[in-house]
Structure formats: structure tokens, C-alpha cells
Design a protein around this motif. Structure first.
Motif, PDB file in Angstrom:
ATOM      1  N   LEU A  41       0.826  -1.207   0.000  1.00 19.11           N
ATOM      2  CA  LEU A  41       0.000   0.000   0.000  1.00 19.11           C
ATOM      3  C   LEU A  41       0.859   1.257   0.000  1.00 19.11           C
ATOM      4  CD1 LEU A  41      -2.767  -1.082   2.532  1.00 19.11           C
ATOM      5  CD2 LEU A  41      -3.014  -0.796   0.053  1.00 19.11           C
ATOM      6  N   ILE A  42       1.949   1.247   0.741  1.00 19.58           N
ATOM      7  CA  ILE A  42       2.847   2.408   0.779  1.00 19.58           C
ATOM      8  C   ILE A  42       3.551   2.579  -0.554  1.00 19.58           C
ATOM      9  CG2 ILE A  42       4.953   3.332   1.827  1.00 19.58           C
ATOM     10  CD1 ILE A  42       3.985   2.037   4.476  1.00 19.58           C
ATOM     11  N   GLU A  43       3.921   1.481  -1.171  1.00 19.95           N
ATOM     12  CA  GLU A  43       4.577   1.559  -2.473  1.00 19.95           C
ATOM     13  C   GLU A  43       3.632   2.102  -3.536  1.00 19.95           C
ATOM     14  OE1 GLU A  43       6.549  -1.545  -5.598  1.00 19.95           O
ATOM     15  OE2 GLU A  43       6.995  -1.839  -3.460  1.00 19.95           O
ATOM     16  N   LEU A 104       6.736  -0.134  10.683  1.00 20.79           N
ATOM     17  CA  LEU A 104       7.792  -1.077  10.339  1.00 20.79           C
ATOM     18  C   LEU A 104       8.108  -1.072   8.851  1.00 20.79           C
ATOM     19  CD1 LEU A 104       6.752  -4.065  12.609  1.00 20.79           C
ATOM     20  CD2 LEU A 104       8.693  -2.519  12.934  1.00 20.79           C
ATOM     21  N   ALA A 105       7.102  -0.845   8.020  1.00 18.56           N
ATOM     22  CA  ALA A 105       7.311  -0.854   6.575  1.00 18.56           C
ATOM     23  C   ALA A 105       8.237   0.269   6.131  1.00 18.56           C
ATOM     24  CB  ALA A 105       5.977  -0.750   5.842  1.00 18.56           C
ATOM     25  N   THR A 106       8.282   1.357   6.881  1.00 19.75           N
ATOM     26  CA  THR A 106       9.137   2.484   6.509  1.00 19.75           C
ATOM     27  C   THR A 106      10.340   2.638   7.431  1.00 19.75           C
ATOM     28  OG1 THR A 106       7.814   4.001   7.843  1.00 19.75           O
ATOM     29  CG2 THR A 106       7.190   3.751   5.526  1.00 19.75           C
ATOM     30  N   ALA A 107      10.499   1.767   8.388  1.00 17.80           N
ATOM     31  CA  ALA A 107      11.571   1.906   9.377  1.00 17.80           C
ATOM     32  C   ALA A 107      12.961   1.843   8.768  1.00 17.80           C
ATOM     33  CB  ALA A 107      11.436   0.839  10.460  1.00 17.80           C
ATOM     34  N   ASN A 108      13.131   1.127   7.677  1.00 21.55           N
ATOM     35  CA  ASN A 108      14.451   0.982   7.064  1.00 21.55           C
ATOM     36  C   ASN A 108      14.673   1.938   5.903  1.00 21.55           C
ATOM     37  OD1 ASN A 108      15.177  -1.100   8.810  1.00 21.55           O
ATOM     38  ND2 ASN A 108      14.136  -2.616   7.543  1.00 21.55           N
ATOM     39  N   THR A 109      13.807   2.930   5.771  1.00 19.73           N
ATOM     40  CA  THR A 109      13.959   3.898   4.693  1.00 19.73           C
ATOM     41  C   THR A 109      14.665   5.146   5.215  1.00 19.73           C
ATOM     42  OG1 THR A 109      11.861   4.996   5.133  1.00 19.73           O
ATOM     43  CG2 THR A 109      11.803   3.085   3.647  1.00 19.73           C
TER      44      THR A 109
END
Length: 126
Positions: A41-43, A104-109
């Protein structure tokens, strides 16, 4: 909160509880799907990173109010009362997991959604 009448007939309690449990199961499945879909969804839409967690929080509040009303129809000395309270807590956990999935989905960005300390430090330096 408006107090509902307490249902004393066992058969009626059982029917209400079965409906309540079906609703709970549907919410579990919905929130698990939202959690699993967070990266996609974020992508697809960068604004989903903010909009979906906000919508989940709003839905969690409305759902919590509804579940409290349904729980109120059971006498406190029945097993249905404790079972519905337990299920309500589980629903709240699933809602929180769905929100955290977006963190969590954006934590490594480069600009993690939940990295408020970086934002606070950058503002303080300016």
C-alpha cells in the motif's frame, strides 16, 4: 455511554455472543490483511503511510465503543462477559499491529514514519 438492557435468557446470550464472535473474527482477518499489505500500500501510494494508520485508529475507536455496548448486554457473572472482554482486548491488539505494520514498513527507509527523534533533533538544530 448509553447503558443497554442486560439479556438474561441463556439462548439469547448465546446468539448475541455468536454474532459478536463472528464480528471479532472478521476484524481479526481484516486487520491482519491490512498489516500484511502495508508495504504494498505504501509503495502504491506514499500517502497511505499516513492515511491508513489514521483510518485504522479511527476505526479502532468506533469498534471499541461498539464492542463495549455489546459487552454490556451480558450479565457480569456469566462466562460471556469475560470472553467478550478478552476478545475485545485481542481486537485492540490486532488494530495496534496494523498501525505498527506501517511504522515497520518504513523503518528501514531514509525517512521512517516512526522516527520522530530524527525530526525532533533536526528541528532543534535549526
Amino acid at each position: 455511554m448509553i447503558r443497554s438492557s442486560v439479556v438474561t435468557e441463556y439462548h439469547d446470550q448465546q446468539l448475541i455472543y455468536e454474532g459478536y464472535s463472528n464480528l471479532i473474527q472478521g476484524l481479526f482477518e481484516l486487520m491482519d490483511s491490512v498489516s500484511e499489505s502495508a508495504p504494498v500500500l505504501i509503495e502504491l501510494d506514499k500517502q497511505a503511510e499516513f492515511r491508513v494508520p489514521a483510518a485504522v485508529r479511527e476505526m479502532a475507536g468506533v469498534t471499541d465503543a461498539l464492542l463495549m455496548q455489546v459487552m454490556a448486554v451480558f450479565p457480569t457473572d456469566t462466562s460471556y462477559s469475560s470472553q467478550t472482554a478478552n476478545q475485545r482486548a485481542q481486537v485492540n491488539t490486532h488494530f495496534r499491529r496494523a498501525v505498527h505494520a506501517f511504522h515497520l514498513a518504513t523503518a528501514n527507509t531514509g525517512s521512517p514514519y516512526s522516527n520522530t527523534t530524527t525530526v525532533a533533533v533536526a528541528v532543534a538544530i535549526e
